[in-house]
Write a protein that holds these residues in place. Structure first.
Motif, PDB file in Angstrom:
ATOM      1  N   UNK A 170       0.923  -1.139  -0.127  1.00 23.12           N
ATOM      2  CA  UNK A 170       0.023  -0.071   0.140  1.00 23.12           C
ATOM      3  C   UNK A 170       1.134   1.253  -0.136  1.00 23.12           C
ATOM      4  N   UNK A 171       0.101   2.383  -0.244  1.00 20.80           N
ATOM      5  CA  UNK A 171       1.065   3.577  -0.301  1.00 20.80           C
ATOM      6  C   UNK A 171      -0.131   4.657   0.062  1.00 20.80           C
ATOM      7  N   UNK A 172       0.192   5.791   0.894  1.00 25.61           N
ATOM      8  CA  UNK A 172      -0.591   6.865   1.121  1.00 25.61           C
ATOM      9  C   UNK A 172       0.213   8.125   1.170  1.00 25.61           C
ATOM     10  N   UNK A 173      -0.728   9.123   1.147  1.00 25.89           N
ATOM     11  CA  UNK A 173      -0.015  10.502   1.207  1.00 25.89           C
ATOM     12  C   UNK A 173      -0.770  11.015   2.673  1.00 25.89           C
ATOM     13  N   UNK A 174       0.124  11.419   3.457  1.00 22.58           N
ATOM     14  CA  UNK A 174      -0.468  11.705   4.802  1.00 22.58           C
ATOM     15  C   UNK A 174      -0.423  13.439   4.971  1.00 22.58           C
ATOM     16  N   UNK A 175      -1.528  14.042   5.216  1.00 21.49           N
ATOM     17  CA  UNK A 175      -1.435  15.602   5.354  1.00 21.49           C
ATOM     18  C   UNK A 175      -2.623  15.757   6.230  1.00 21.49           C
TER      19      UNK A 175
END
Length: 284
Positions: A170-175
């Motif tokens: 998996x991959x995420x952008x965390x903001x």
């Protein structure tokens, strides 16, 4: 100052068993960590053997790789398929092949060719071990998922990442404390799955379209294997809070490994997390 190194508890206490040495050659360490600062970036990564493999003496089947090329960051996370007896080696072969490919690539990446080469590297490795070049045999022994990110600078404190994957990592952008998944739910055609229903190299999807995402200072790109992604879920539980706080800024490398060594419940798979932060240059 003292620090409690007891692994963080997520959910109910699970069964505890002493860790057994991995029964494999060459030796494979239980835990690996890495981290550094490059021009415009901070990176951290850790890969930890899960409680299930510790108890049974199975080697850690996850792996990761990090590199820099032309001011960009190459980030790779791989997860050997559990039923493939040499998949821990397959994960390493995939990581190294992807990095080598991207270090030599032109500006325009042929992502399908990248994954095809990573898959064929497994076939060649199996051939060297067995004396026969047989893709089906390589799949049986070495199958591995992979998620790849090439993160390019896009001005001070900004970056653009392109990502591809095969499998369920998996991959995420965390903001602003929110974890935004970068890949849609899996819906792979049946001919891209192994017999046990897992999408993995050396099988490559017929079409490979990279996901592109902008990352600003204060945000972080996170790649992970399913040993982290499954217990993490939507990030609303204890594990989500632990990592949202822990990755708000680049943590000490040992702290990331400690966070990833969480215990509790039935979550016993290997787990790997790799994080990339764009940062502005320090004032001169």
């Amino acid at each position: 100052m003292t620090f409690d190194w007891t692994p963080p508890l997520i959910g109910a206490t699970g069964p505890e068993s002493p860790a057994r040495a991995p029964q494999t050659q060459p030796y494979r360490p239980d835990t690996v960590i890495d981290g550094w600062a490059a021009a415009g970036f901070e990176v951290r990564a850790a890969s930890v053997r899960g409680p299930g493999h510790r108890a049974s003496g199975v080697p850690r089947q996850d792996d990761f790789a990090l590199a820099t090329v032309a001011d960009s960051v190459i980030a790779v996370v791989a997860d050997g398929v559990s039923n493939a007896p040499l998949s821990h080696l397959g994960a390493t072969v995939v990581c190294r092949t992807v990095v080598d490919y991207l270090l030599r690539a032109d500006a325009a990446i042929d992502w399908h060719d990248l994954l095809r080469c990573a898959g064929w590297a497994l076939v060649e490795y199996a051939g060297r071990q067995l004396g026969e070049t047989d893709p089906q045999r390589a799949e049986t022994l070495l199958a591995s998922t992979v998620v790849v990110a090439l993160v390019r600078p896009d001005g001070p404190g900004r970056a653009v990442a392109q990502l591809v994957r095969v499998g369920d990592s998996a991959a995420w952008r965390v903001r602003d404390g929110s974890w935004e998944p970068l890949f849609a739910a899996l819906s792979d055609p049946q001919d891209e799955l192994l017999p046990d229903g897992v999408a993995a190299l050396p099988r490559v999807p017929a079409e490979v379209d990279p996901v592109e995402v902008a990352i600003a200072e204060g945000e972080v790109l996170v790649l992970a294997t399913d040993g982290f992604a499954e217990p993490f879920g939507h990030g609303t539980g204890d594990l989500g809070r632990l990592f949202t706080d822990g990755l708000a800024t680049p943590p000490p490398m040992t702290r990331l490994a400690w966070m990833l060594d969480f215990a509790g419940g039935s979550w016993d798979d290997d787990r790997t997390v790799l994080a990339v932060w764009p940062v502005s240059p320090a004032p001169s």
